[in-house]
Design an enzyme around this catalytic site. Structure first.
Site, PDB file in Angstrom:
ATOM      1  N   ALA A 131     -13.125  17.835 -20.826  1.00 24.65           N
ATOM      2  CA  ALA A 131     -12.688  18.486 -22.061  1.00 24.65           C
ATOM      3  C   ALA A 131     -13.736  18.265 -23.141  1.00 24.65           C
ATOM      4  O   ALA A 131     -14.507  17.310 -23.075  1.00 24.65           O
ATOM      5  CB  ALA A 131     -11.362  17.895 -22.502  1.00 24.65           C
TER       6      ALA A 131
ATOM      7  N   GLY B 271     -11.677  16.351 -17.262  1.00 24.84           N
ATOM      8  CA  GLY B 271     -11.163  17.700 -16.982  1.00 24.84           C
ATOM      9  C   GLY B 271     -12.025  18.454 -15.996  1.00 24.84           C
ATOM     10  O   GLY B 271     -11.542  19.344 -15.281  1.00 24.84           O
TER      11      GLY B 271
ATOM     12  N   GLU C 129     -10.765  17.359 -12.742  1.00 28.33           N
ATOM     13  CA  GLU C 129      -9.416  17.929 -12.587  1.00 28.33           C
ATOM     14  C   GLU C 129      -9.508  19.416 -12.213  1.00 28.33           C
ATOM     15  O   GLU C 129      -8.736  19.913 -11.386  1.00 28.33           O
ATOM     16  CB  GLU C 129      -8.629  17.730 -13.881  1.00 28.33           C
ATOM     17  CG  GLU C 129      -8.255  16.264 -14.121  1.00 28.33           C
ATOM     18  CD  GLU C 129      -7.601  16.052 -15.466  1.00 28.33           C
ATOM     19  OE1 GLU C 129      -6.413  15.667 -15.484  1.00 28.33           O
ATOM     20  OE2 GLU C 129      -8.260  16.294 -16.494  1.00 28.33           O
TER      21      GLU C 129
ATOM     22  N   GLU D 286     -11.146   9.281 -18.756  1.00 29.89           N
ATOM     23  CA  GLU D 286     -10.347   9.475 -19.975  1.00 29.89           C
ATOM     24  C   GLU D 286      -9.892   8.148 -20.592  1.00 29.89           C
ATOM     25  O   GLU D 286      -9.813   8.023 -21.811  1.00 29.89           O
ATOM     26  CB  GLU D 286      -9.110  10.333 -19.648  1.00 29.89           C
ATOM     27  CG  GLU D 286      -9.394  11.810 -19.454  1.00 29.89           C
ATOM     28  CD  GLU D 286      -9.833  12.156 -18.034  1.00 29.89           C
ATOM     29  OE1 GLU D 286      -9.852  13.351 -17.710  1.00 29.89           O
ATOM     30  OE2 GLU D 286     -10.188  11.244 -17.259  1.00 29.89           O
TER      31      GLU D 286
HETATM   32  C1  T1G Z   1      -8.096  17.006 -20.111  1.00 30.97           C
HETATM   33  C2  T1G Z   1      -8.853  15.857 -19.601  1.00 30.97           C
HETATM   34  O1  T1G Z   1      -7.985  15.125 -18.813  1.00 30.97           O
HETATM   35  C3  T1G Z   1      -9.368  14.913 -20.644  1.00 30.97           C
HETATM   36  C4  T1G Z   1      -8.683  14.931 -21.907  1.00 30.97           C
HETATM   37  C5  T1G Z   1     -10.871  14.933 -20.699  1.00 30.97           C
HETATM   38  O2  T1G Z   1     -11.530  15.608 -19.996  1.00 30.97           O
HETATM   39  S1  T1G Z   1     -11.572  13.863 -21.830  1.00 30.97           S
HETATM   40  C6  T1G Z   1     -13.323  13.988 -21.531  1.00 30.97           C
HETATM   41  C7  T1G Z   1     -13.690  13.242 -20.292  1.00 30.97           C
HETATM   42  N1  T1G Z   1     -15.139  13.284 -20.130  1.00 30.97           N
HETATM   43  C8  T1G Z   1     -15.888  12.223 -20.415  1.00 30.97           C
HETATM   44  O3  T1G Z   1     -15.408  11.184 -20.794  1.00 30.97           O
HETATM   45  C9  T1G Z   1     -17.389  12.364 -20.243  1.00 30.97           C
HETATM   46  C10 T1G Z   1     -18.073  11.956 -21.519  1.00 30.97           C
HETATM   47  N2  T1G Z   1     -19.519  12.112 -21.430  1.00 30.97           N
HETATM   48  C11 T1G Z   1     -20.273  11.192 -20.787  1.00 30.97           C
HETATM   49  O4  T1G Z   1     -19.826  10.211 -20.225  1.00 30.97           O
HETATM   50  C12 T1G Z   1     -21.759  11.406 -20.824  1.00 30.97           C
HETATM   51  O5  T1G Z   1     -22.073  12.180 -21.915  1.00 30.97           O
HETATM   52  C13 T1G Z   1     -22.272  12.129 -19.559  1.00 30.97           C
HETATM   53  C14 T1G Z   1     -21.506  13.346 -19.299  1.00 30.97           C
HETATM   54  C15 T1G Z   1     -22.219  11.157 -18.390  1.00 30.97           C
HETATM   55  C16 T1G Z   1     -23.781  12.530 -19.807  1.00 30.97           C
HETATM   56  O6  T1G Z   1     -24.481  11.396 -20.213  1.00 30.97           O
HETATM   57  P1  T1G Z   1     -26.011  11.558 -20.736  1.00 30.97           P
HETATM   58  O7  T1G Z   1     -26.484  10.172 -21.029  1.00 30.97           O
HETATM   59  O8  T1G Z   1     -26.744  12.368 -19.792  1.00 30.97           O
HETATM   60  O9  T1G Z   1     -25.950  12.394 -22.083  1.00 30.97           O
HETATM   61  P2  T1G Z   1     -25.166  12.042 -23.418  1.00 30.97           P
HETATM   62  O10 T1G Z   1     -26.161  11.712 -24.487  1.00 30.97           O
HETATM   63  O11 T1G Z   1     -24.093  11.075 -23.168  1.00 30.97           O
HETATM   64  O12 T1G Z   1     -24.527  13.454 -23.756  1.00 30.97           O
HETATM   65  C17 T1G Z   1     -25.330  14.541 -24.151  1.00 30.97           C
HETATM   66  C18 T1G Z   1     -24.636  15.225 -25.297  1.00 30.97           C
HETATM   67  O13 T1G Z   1     -23.425  15.803 -24.825  1.00 30.97           O
HETATM   68  C19 T1G Z   1     -22.316  15.364 -25.583  1.00 30.97           C
HETATM   69  N3  T1G Z   1     -21.147  15.258 -24.688  1.00 30.97           N
HETATM   70  C20 T1G Z   1     -21.089  14.666 -23.498  1.00 30.97           C
HETATM   71  N4  T1G Z   1     -19.862  14.792 -22.951  1.00 30.97           N
HETATM   72  C21 T1G Z   1     -19.121  15.498 -23.822  1.00 30.97           C
HETATM   73  C22 T1G Z   1     -17.763  15.974 -23.825  1.00 30.97           C
HETATM   74  N5  T1G Z   1     -16.933  15.758 -22.808  1.00 30.97           N
HETATM   75  N6  T1G Z   1     -17.349  16.663 -24.898  1.00 30.97           N
HETATM   76  C23 T1G Z   1     -18.192  16.901 -25.937  1.00 30.97           C
HETATM   77  N7  T1G Z   1     -19.502  16.486 -26.002  1.00 30.97           N
HETATM   78  C24 T1G Z   1     -19.942  15.801 -24.945  1.00 30.97           C
HETATM   79  C25 T1G Z   1     -22.766  14.003 -26.129  1.00 30.97           C
HETATM   80  O14 T1G Z   1     -22.070  13.649 -27.284  1.00 30.97           O
HETATM   81  C26 T1G Z   1     -24.244  14.277 -26.424  1.00 30.97           C
HETATM   82  O15 T1G Z   1     -24.301  14.988 -27.630  1.00 30.97           O
HETATM   83  P3  T1G Z   1     -25.494  14.789 -28.613  1.00 30.97           P
HETATM   84  O16 T1G Z   1     -25.577  13.333 -28.937  1.00 30.97           O
HETATM   85  O17 T1G Z   1     -26.746  15.251 -27.875  1.00 30.97           O
HETATM   86  O18 T1G Z   1     -25.173  15.633 -29.806  1.00 30.97           O
END
Ligand code: T1G
Length: 718
Positions: free
Chosen positions: A61, A100, A103, A123
């Site tokens: 998400a 997501g 999922e 999450e």
């Molecule tokens: C319904 C559902 O059940 C629920 C509710 C959800 O799904 S909740 C969401 C669950 N997903 C997560 O927890 C994954 C979170 N992201 C990460 O763990 C890591 O990002 C990465 C994927 C392993 C990549 O790492 P990276 O080292 O290569 O690059 P980065 O620097 O970290 O990221 C590069 C850029 O992308 C942005 N970014 C990364 N993931 C994002 C996300 N899910 N949403 C928005 N922005 C995101 C981050 O802020 C950065 O921005 P900027 O600083 O460049 O402006």
């Protein structure tokens, strides 16, 4: 956005396009709904493949959308529509499928992944739970035990491990998309009823209740007050005991309890803080994106004590060729024994067969003449470090960077001892240096932007959360820790016991209270610094003031009594001998404190937990505001990342500055004024000007502070 293309062989390809991680924003979700609808309606479409642009399936998400009202098509019915399709849908997982994103893949009928792709439901690390059916579909596919592990820890697994767990059907070292496209053509017409996870029973061991009860106990212990892991177990209990539809309702209910919680906001703030600190700026205007950094491949570490050994391992794990130097023969031979084993062990823990870098050992400084960067980790003594910097400045190549692992000494003074002040910077690691994520990069007034850029880049390569800070006594972390530990000592003077203070801090979420932490790191560390500063030692009266400020000689007297903590088996607690780890109350400490209070005519009083917490945390937070005021940190995110990654501040509380915002700046100010009135001789309780200004400005949200502080600094109102 999501694009639709009909490929030869009647395969519809749906591509998620939202760089950098193809997060499921409202626009992407809308795009998927349209593409799925086309796949249903177009008779030419026989099967479907879903992939992500730029070799990344989907990062889940869009976390940025959580701050505002959610819009666009909801994810749960979207995934149900895919699962219900009577045409096979294959997820081509490259790069990552998280939250997501996984999922979505679990709603597909088949999953094909690259061996190194990252998969997971993280999450819980954002204070949430997988709320698009993940808690219901994953245990039906991989079994309850694996789902409990992956969902309550949020850990990422590789494509290879996902295959072992049965989460994906195939893995490849080549293009998962190409394999998926061929596979999709080959399975047209195959029955799909056994591929719809929501229709399958949950794969559970016989004694479900026992497994879940035992797991809940472990999770509560590990969570230290975090809500999300406990809710995750609740959702998985529903998966194991209820039909899918009811389980999904339970998942929704539990997510609703978490989504707007303070903890979720704190954890999402911590997620973005970790990324904001990488975008550093210097008072000179030099920034992360307008300064070139050098790529370093050779380094040296001087001094192979605990810190030096860890730093050498951390550099080698980042692929560096490291020269490890120790002049003391005994320490050198110990390091020759220990370091290779540490390196191999840590490489193994990271799934590497061998460490990417190499370490060689020597006892002469002459052997570092050719390296590109030197990090000294010798004894914390200024005279010794000055002499070493002079020697290094003479021995090393003119462009070699000279870095110090000092935890608080003056970087400018070290730089002035060399012919290359622009190439001198602090690299403050935290023990154990090859494990702890935090790196304080201490910028001296003459450290060049290229030097800072190079060291920040190196920190990233080492997998560190690197935070650029200014050069002041104690830098950021230790500077804030001082008023915190002082308050804890004052509370003992006034009637509290170490156990009581530690209990309050551990219930707040710290892994260890201040006195247990002091016993672990050794009381003599602070004693040496206080002696060097002339605050204690022969000829210094053990009174309770120093330079007009309140001072507690309690820890000095503990050290004079030989109670240095775990290393002597006695400190604020007693242990089963020197090096013991299990802390037990020690009646000696009660007697010692009673005698101390009597000597200083102090009447012990009952101190409430609230006062203990407020005095320890608000004095630390107040120092944080002074650091922002002084420009020693660029924004609250820097301070909070330092405390979360280096000082055990509970991540589900965001960090000290975030906590102040959650409590309310006006309340923090009011409390500081209250305690300052009661303790006028305790300067760290005097509210900082910046705190007053933020309250006067109506306590703006923390995301606004960095810009506000910058603006005030430009108009030199700070
Ligand atoms: C319904 C559902 O059940 C629920 C509710 C959800 O799904 S909740 C969401 C669950 N997903 C997560 O927890 C994954 C979170 N992201 C990460 O763990 C890591 O990002 C990465 C994927 C392993 C990549 O790492 P990276 O080292 O290569 O690059 P980065 O620097 O970290 O990221 C590069 C850029 O992308 C942005 N970014 C990364 N993931 C994002 C996300 N899910 N949403 C928005 N922005 C995101 C981050 O802020 C950065 O921005 P900027 O600083 O460049 O402006």
């Amino acid at each position: 956005m999501a694009t639709f293309s009909l490929l030869p062989g009647s395969v519809a390809l749906i591509t998620l396009t939202n760089p950098p991680v193809n997060a499921l924003s409202a626009a992407v979700r809308a795009g998927i709904v349209q593409a799925v609808q086309r796949s249903v309606e177009d008779p030419k479409v026989k099967s479907v493949v879903i992939c992500g642009q730029n070799g990344r399936f989907c990062g889940g998400a869009d976390i940025r959308e959580f701050a505002g009202p959610m819009s666009g098509p909801p994810l749960v019915p979207l995934i149900h529509a895919i699962e219900a399709l009577d045409k096979p849908v294959v997820a081509a997982i490259e790069g990552l499928a998280l939250g997501g994103g996984l999922e979505l893949a679990l709603g597909c009928h088949y999953r094909i992944a690259h061996t190194t792709a990252l998969l997971g439901l993280p999450e819980v690390t954002l204070g949430l739970l997988p709320a698009a059916g993940g808690t219901q579909r994953l245990p039906r596919l991989a079994g309850l035990p694996a789902a409990l592990d992956l969902i309550t820890t949020g850990r990422h697994i590789s494509g290879t491990e996902a295959l072992e767990l049965g989460i994906v059907d195939q893995v490849t070292d080549g293009s998962a998309l190409d394999i998926a496209l061929e596979f999709a053509k080959s399975i047209v017409g195959r029955p799909l009823n056994t591929r719809r996870l929501s229709t399958l029973p949950c794969r559970c061991p016989t004694d479900i209740d026992n497994l879940l009860d035992r797991f809940m106990v472990q999770v509560r212990q590990r969570a230290r007050g975090a809500l999300a892991p406990v809710a995750c177990v609740g959702a998985l209990r529903a998966a194991a005991t209820l039909p899918y539809a009811q389980g999904l309702r339970k998942e929704r209910e539990l997510m609703d309890t978490l989504f707007n919680s303070g903890q979720a906001r704190a954890l999402q703030y911590a997620f973005f803080s970790q990324r904001v600190v990488g975008k550093w700026t210097l008072p000179s205007g030099a920034r992360w994106d307008n300064t070139t950094s050098r790529t370093i491949s050779t380094a040296a570490v001087i001094g192979l004590g605990t810190m030096g050994r860890g730093i050498a391992v951390a550099l080698a794990l980042a692929g560096m060729s490291v020269v490890a130097v120790e002049t003391q023969e005994k320490q050198l031979s110990e390091a020759r024994q220990m370091v290779p084993a540490m390196l191999q062990r840590e490489a193994g823990r990271r799934g590497l067969d061998t460490a990417p870098g190499v370490i060689s050992f020597c006892s002469s400084l002459q052997d570092v003449s050719e390296v590109e960067l030197v990090i000294e980790a010798v004894f914390e003594d200024m005279a010794l470090k000055l002499q070493l910097f002079r020697q290094l400045s003479a021995v090393c190549k003119p462009d070699t960077l000279l870095c110090s692992n000092t935890s608080g000494l003056d970087i400018d003074q070290l730089a002035a001892a060399t012919q290359r002040p622009g190439l001198v910077v602090g690299m403050h690691f935290f023990a154990p240096a090859h494990i702890m994520k935090l790196l304080e990069v201490v910028c001296g007034t003459r450290s060049s932007p290229e030097t800072v850029a190079t060291v920040m880049q190196l920190g990233k390569r080492m997998g560190k959360v690197s935070v650029a800070v200014g050069n002041c006594p104690g830098f950021v972390g230790n500077r804030m820790l001082k008023p915190y530990t002082e308050q804890a000592n004052f509370l003992l003077e006034e009637g509290a016991m170490p156990e009581q203070v530690d209990k309050v801090l551990e219930e707040f979420g710290f892994p260890m209270g201040v006195f247990r932490m002091s016993d672990l790191s050794g009381l003599d560390v602070g004693w040496r610094i206080r002696k060097a500063a002339g605050l204690t030692g022969p000829g210094v009266e053990p009174t309770r003031t120093r330079q007009g400020r309140r001072y507690s000689p309690l820890p000095d007297q503990m050290c004079e009594a030989g109670r240095l903590g775990q290393k002597t088996g006695r400190g604020w607690y007693q242990y089963d001998g020197p090096g013991g780890r299990v802390a037990r109350s020690d009646p000696w400490v009660q007697t010692f404190l009673d005698a101390y209070r009597a000597r200083h005519n102090l009447a012990a009083r009952v101190i409430a937990a609230e006062e203990i917490l407020e005095r320890c945390l608000y004095s630390l937070i107040n120092e944080g505001f002074k650091i922002l005021q002084d420009g020693m940190a660029a924004g609250p995110e820097d301070i909070d990342a330092i405390y979360v990654f280096g000082y055990g501040w509970p991540r589900h509380r965001g960090g000290p500055m975030f906590h102040a915002g959650q409590v309310g700046l006006a309340r923090v100010l009011e409390k500081l004024e209250h305690y300052q009135q009661l303790h006028p001789d305790v300067a760290p309780m005097k509210p900082s000007m910046l705190l007053r200004r933020l309250v006067a400005a109506g306590s703006p949200p923390i995301q606004k502070w960095r810009e506000l502080i910058h603006r005030e600094r430009v108009h030199s109102q700070l």
